[in-house]
Design a protein around this motif. Structure first.
Motif, PDB file in Angstrom:
ATOM      1  N   CYS A   1      35.300  72.431  17.220  1.00 22.71           N
ATOM      2  CA  CYS A   1      34.915  71.564  18.334  1.00 22.71           C
ATOM      3  C   CYS A   1      33.724  70.738  17.862  1.00 22.71           C
ATOM      4  O   CYS A   1      32.695  71.300  17.504  1.00 22.71           O
ATOM      5  N   HIS A   2      33.867  69.444  17.857  1.00 19.48           N
ATOM      6  CA  HIS A   2      32.809  68.563  17.359  1.00 19.48           C
ATOM      7  C   HIS A   2      31.927  68.038  18.486  1.00 19.48           C
ATOM      8  O   HIS A   2      31.276  67.019  18.338  1.00 19.48           O
ATOM      9  N   ARG A   3      31.922  68.753  19.582  1.00 17.91           N
ATOM     10  CA  ARG A   3      31.088  68.425  20.739  1.00 17.91           C
ATOM     11  C   ARG A   3      30.423  69.697  21.226  1.00 17.91           C
ATOM     12  O   ARG A   3      30.655  70.780  20.709  1.00 17.91           O
ATOM     13  N   ARG A   4      29.647  69.567  22.264  1.00 17.73           N
ATOM     14  CA  ARG A   4      29.057  70.744  22.908  1.00 17.73           C
ATOM     15  C   ARG A   4      30.185  71.483  23.624  1.00 17.73           C
ATOM     16  O   ARG A   4      31.037  70.881  24.269  1.00 17.73           O
ATOM     17  N   THR A   5      30.187  72.805  23.515  1.00 13.83           N
ATOM     18  CA  THR A   5      31.212  73.632  24.161  1.00 13.83           C
ATOM     19  C   THR A   5      30.570  74.403  25.301  1.00 13.83           C
ATOM     20  O   THR A   5      29.541  75.047  25.119  1.00 13.83           O
TER      21      THR A   5
ATOM     22  N   SER B   1      26.214  77.310  27.017  1.00 14.04           N
ATOM     23  CA  SER B   1      26.562  76.118  26.269  1.00 14.04           C
ATOM     24  C   SER B   1      26.346  76.391  24.776  1.00 14.04           C
ATOM     25  O   SER B   1      25.286  76.879  24.382  1.00 14.04           O
TER      26      SER B   1
ATOM     27  N   PRO C   1      25.837  74.487  21.482  1.00 16.60           N
ATOM     28  CA  PRO C   1      25.547  73.120  21.038  1.00 16.60           C
ATOM     29  C   PRO C   1      26.457  72.664  19.893  1.00 16.60           C
ATOM     30  O   PRO C   1      26.974  73.490  19.130  1.00 16.60           O
ATOM     31  N   ARG C   2      26.605  71.355  19.790  1.00 18.56           N
ATOM     32  CA  ARG C   2      27.381  70.759  18.694  1.00 18.56           C
ATOM     33  C   ARG C   2      26.773  71.234  17.369  1.00 18.56           C
ATOM     34  O   ARG C   2      25.561  71.278  17.220  1.00 18.56           O
ATOM     35  N   GLY C   3      27.622  71.621  16.427  1.00 13.01           N
ATOM     36  CA  GLY C   3      27.148  72.076  15.132  1.00 13.01           C
ATOM     37  C   GLY C   3      26.955  73.586  15.048  1.00 13.01           C
ATOM     38  O   GLY C   3      26.782  74.125  13.965  1.00 13.01           O
ATOM     39  N   GLN C   4      26.975  74.280  16.185  1.00  7.32           N
ATOM     40  CA  GLN C   4      26.886  75.736  16.173  1.00  7.32           C
ATOM     41  C   GLN C   4      28.264  76.309  16.504  1.00  7.32           C
ATOM     42  O   GLN C   4      29.078  75.653  17.152  1.00  7.32           O
ATOM     43  N   SER C   5      28.481  77.555  16.082  1.00  6.54           N
ATOM     44  CA  SER C   5      29.819  78.111  16.264  1.00  6.54           C
ATOM     45  C   SER C   5      29.858  79.341  17.161  1.00  6.54           C
ATOM     46  O   SER C   5      30.948  79.864  17.413  1.00  6.54           O
TER      47      SER C   5
ATOM     48  N   CYS D   1      35.790  72.084  25.585  1.00  7.68           N
ATOM     49  CA  CYS D   1      35.327  71.212  24.498  1.00  7.68           C
ATOM     50  C   CYS D   1      35.820  69.816  24.817  1.00  7.68           C
ATOM     51  O   CYS D   1      36.999  69.522  24.666  1.00  7.68           O
TER      52      CYS D   1
END
Length: 172
Positions: free
Chosen positions: A57-61, A72, A74-78, A100
Protein backbone atom coordinates in the motif's frame (compact mmCIF):
# COMPACT_ATOMS: atom_id res chain seq x y z
CA UNK A 1 2.56 -37.18 -33.41
CA UNK A 2 3.14 -38.64 -29.94
CA UNK A 3 4.94 -35.46 -28.83
CA UNK A 4 1.89 -33.41 -29.84
CA UNK A 5 -0.37 -35.59 -27.70
CA UNK A 6 1.94 -35.36 -24.68
CA UNK A 7 2.24 -31.59 -25.07
CA UNK A 8 -1.54 -31.27 -25.41
CA UNK A 9 -2.11 -33.36 -22.30
CA UNK A 10 0.43 -31.29 -20.34
CA UNK A 11 -1.20 -28.03 -21.45
CA UNK A 12 -4.62 -29.36 -20.50
CA UNK A 13 -3.30 -30.23 -17.05
CA UNK A 14 -1.75 -26.80 -16.54
CA UNK A 15 -4.95 -25.11 -17.72
CA UNK A 16 -7.10 -27.18 -15.34
CA UNK A 17 -4.86 -26.38 -12.39
CA UNK A 18 -4.65 -22.67 -13.17
CA UNK A 19 -8.41 -22.38 -13.57
CA UNK A 20 -9.12 -24.20 -10.30
CA UNK A 21 -6.86 -21.97 -8.13
CA UNK A 22 -8.98 -18.77 -8.41
CA UNK A 23 -12.15 -20.73 -7.66
CA UNK A 24 -10.63 -22.22 -4.51
CA UNK A 25 -9.46 -18.79 -3.40
CA UNK A 26 -12.88 -17.24 -4.01
CA UNK A 27 -14.60 -20.06 -2.14
CA UNK A 28 -12.75 -19.05 1.01
CA UNK A 29 -14.42 -15.62 0.86
CA UNK A 30 -11.20 -13.63 0.94
CA UNK A 31 -11.09 -10.06 -0.27
CA UNK A 32 -8.86 -9.56 -3.29
CA UNK A 33 -6.85 -6.34 -3.13
CA UNK A 34 -3.77 -4.93 -4.80
CA UNK A 35 -2.11 -4.83 -1.38
CA UNK A 36 -1.43 -7.51 1.19
CA UNK A 37 -2.66 -7.40 4.79
CA UNK A 38 -2.94 -9.56 7.88
CA UNK A 39 -3.32 -9.82 11.65
CA UNK A 40 -0.82 -11.80 13.75
CA UNK A 41 -1.80 -13.76 15.72
CA UNK A 42 -5.27 -14.38 14.30
CA UNK A 43 -6.56 -15.52 17.72
CA UNK A 44 -5.86 -13.56 20.92
CA UNK A 45 -7.11 -13.32 24.50
CA UNK A 46 -8.90 -10.16 25.69
CA UNK A 47 -6.33 -7.46 26.50
CA UNK A 48 -3.69 -9.13 24.29
CA UNK A 49 -1.74 -7.47 21.51
CA UNK A 50 -1.80 -8.14 17.77
CA UNK A 51 0.38 -6.92 14.93
CA UNK A 52 -1.42 -5.39 11.95
CA UNK A 53 0.61 -5.89 8.76
CA UNK A 54 0.19 -4.24 5.36
CA UNK A 55 2.31 -4.77 2.21
CA UNK A 56 2.20 -2.91 -1.09
CA UNK A 57 0.00 0.00 0.00
CA UNK A 58 1.67 3.21 -1.14
CA UNK A 59 -0.63 5.38 0.97
CA UNK A 60 -1.60 5.67 4.60
CA UNK A 61 -3.54 2.58 5.72
CA UNK A 62 -6.37 2.85 8.23
CA UNK A 63 -7.19 -0.31 10.18
CA UNK A 64 -10.42 -0.59 12.15
CA UNK A 65 -12.35 -3.18 14.11
CA UNK A 66 -14.98 -3.37 16.82
CA UNK A 67 -12.42 -4.86 19.21
CA UNK A 68 -9.72 -2.14 19.19
CA UNK A 69 -9.40 1.58 18.46
CA UNK A 70 -8.80 2.50 14.82
CA UNK A 71 -5.13 2.83 13.96
CA UNK A 72 -3.31 4.45 11.08
CA UNK A 73 -0.22 2.88 9.48
CA UNK A 74 1.71 5.75 7.84
CA UNK A 75 2.92 5.57 4.24
CA UNK A 76 6.28 3.79 4.13
CA UNK A 77 5.62 1.67 7.23
CA UNK A 78 4.36 -1.89 7.11
CA UNK A 79 2.96 -2.63 10.57
CA UNK A 80 1.44 -1.38 13.80
CA UNK A 81 0.73 -3.04 17.15
CA UNK A 82 -2.64 -2.65 18.88
CA UNK A 83 -4.11 -3.87 22.16
CA UNK A 84 -7.40 -5.74 21.99
CA UNK A 85 -10.14 -4.44 24.31
CA UNK A 86 -9.97 -6.13 27.72
CA UNK A 87 -13.76 -6.63 27.71
CA UNK A 88 -13.78 -8.55 24.39
CA UNK A 89 -15.95 -11.67 24.65
CA UNK A 90 -14.12 -15.00 24.21
CA UNK A 91 -15.43 -17.03 21.29
CA UNK A 92 -16.33 -13.93 19.28
CA UNK A 93 -14.93 -13.36 15.79
CA UNK A 94 -14.36 -9.71 14.90
CA UNK A 95 -13.86 -8.35 11.39
CA UNK A 96 -10.71 -6.26 10.88
CA UNK A 97 -10.84 -3.84 7.92
CA UNK A 98 -7.75 -2.49 6.16
CA UNK A 99 -8.42 0.66 4.10
CA UNK A 100 -5.74 1.71 1.56
CA UNK A 101 -6.96 4.58 -0.60
CA UNK A 102 -10.19 3.46 -2.30
CA UNK A 103 -9.56 -0.26 -1.64
CA UNK A 104 -10.44 -2.19 1.46
CA UNK A 105 -9.72 -5.72 2.59
CA UNK A 106 -11.11 -7.68 5.52
CA UNK A 107 -9.90 -10.50 7.71
CA UNK A 108 -11.05 -12.07 10.97
CA UNK A 109 -9.67 -11.84 14.50
CA UNK A 110 -10.89 -14.47 16.98
CA UNK A 111 -11.05 -13.78 20.71
CA UNK A 112 -10.02 -16.83 22.74
CA UNK A 113 -10.61 -17.63 26.41
CA UNK A 114 -8.30 -16.37 29.11
CA UNK A 115 -5.88 -18.96 30.43
CA UNK A 116 -5.22 -19.10 34.19
CA UNK A 117 -2.09 -17.34 35.42
CA UNK A 118 0.82 -19.71 35.85
CA UNK A 119 2.79 -19.61 39.05
CA UNK A 120 6.50 -20.52 39.33
CA UNK A 121 6.85 -24.20 40.08
CA UNK A 122 3.31 -24.96 38.91
CA UNK A 123 3.19 -27.54 36.14
CA UNK A 124 0.15 -27.73 33.90
CA UNK A 125 -1.70 -31.04 33.94
CA UNK A 126 -2.54 -30.98 30.23
CA UNK A 127 -0.46 -30.26 27.14
CA UNK A 128 -0.54 -27.00 25.26
CA UNK A 129 -3.22 -26.24 22.71
CA UNK A 130 -1.74 -26.21 19.21
CA UNK A 131 -2.96 -26.26 15.64
CA UNK A 132 -5.71 -24.50 13.78
CA UNK A 133 -8.65 -26.86 14.23
CA UNK A 134 -8.38 -29.06 11.16
CA UNK A 135 -6.92 -26.56 8.76
CA UNK A 136 -3.54 -26.45 7.10
CA UNK A 137 -2.31 -22.95 6.23
CA UNK A 138 -5.87 -21.68 5.89
CA UNK A 139 -7.19 -24.58 3.78
CA UNK A 140 -9.70 -27.06 5.10
CA UNK A 141 -9.65 -30.76 4.29
CA UNK A 142 -12.44 -30.50 1.70
CA UNK A 143 -10.44 -27.94 -0.31
CA UNK A 144 -7.32 -30.09 -0.12
CA UNK A 145 -9.32 -33.16 -1.19
CA UNK A 146 -10.91 -31.31 -4.09
CA UNK A 147 -7.50 -30.07 -5.24
CA UNK A 148 -6.02 -33.57 -4.99
CA UNK A 149 -8.95 -35.00 -7.00
CA UNK A 150 -8.48 -32.36 -9.73
CA UNK A 151 -4.75 -33.08 -9.95
CA UNK A 152 -5.31 -36.86 -10.01
CA UNK A 153 -7.99 -36.57 -12.70
CA UNK A 154 -5.83 -34.31 -14.84
CA UNK A 155 -2.85 -36.65 -14.56
CA UNK A 156 -5.08 -39.63 -15.41
CA UNK A 157 -6.39 -37.95 -18.57
CA UNK A 158 -2.88 -36.90 -19.58
CA UNK A 159 -1.60 -40.48 -19.09
CA UNK A 160 -4.54 -41.90 -21.08
CA UNK A 161 -3.93 -39.52 -24.00
CA UNK A 162 -0.21 -40.21 -23.98
CA UNK A 163 -0.80 -44.00 -24.09
CA UNK A 164 -3.45 -43.96 -26.86
CA UNK A 165 -2.44 -45.70 -30.08
CA UNK A 166 -2.97 -43.99 -33.41
CA UNK A 167 -6.20 -45.02 -35.12
CA UNK A 168 -4.62 -45.73 -38.52
CA UNK A 169 -2.01 -48.18 -37.17
CA UNK A 170 0.98 -46.02 -38.13
CA UNK A 171 3.77 -45.43 -35.60
CA UNK A 172 5.33 -42.03 -35.04
Amino acid sequence: MRAIRVASAALLGVAALSLSAPAAHAARGSDITSFGFGVTPSAVAPGGQVILRVDGCHRRTTVSSGVFDAVSIPRGQSSATVTVDADARPGTVYEVTFQCGDESGRTDLTIIGVHPTRHPGHHPTRGSHAGAGGTVAGFDLSEIGLGAALVAGTLGVAWHWARRRPEDGSHS
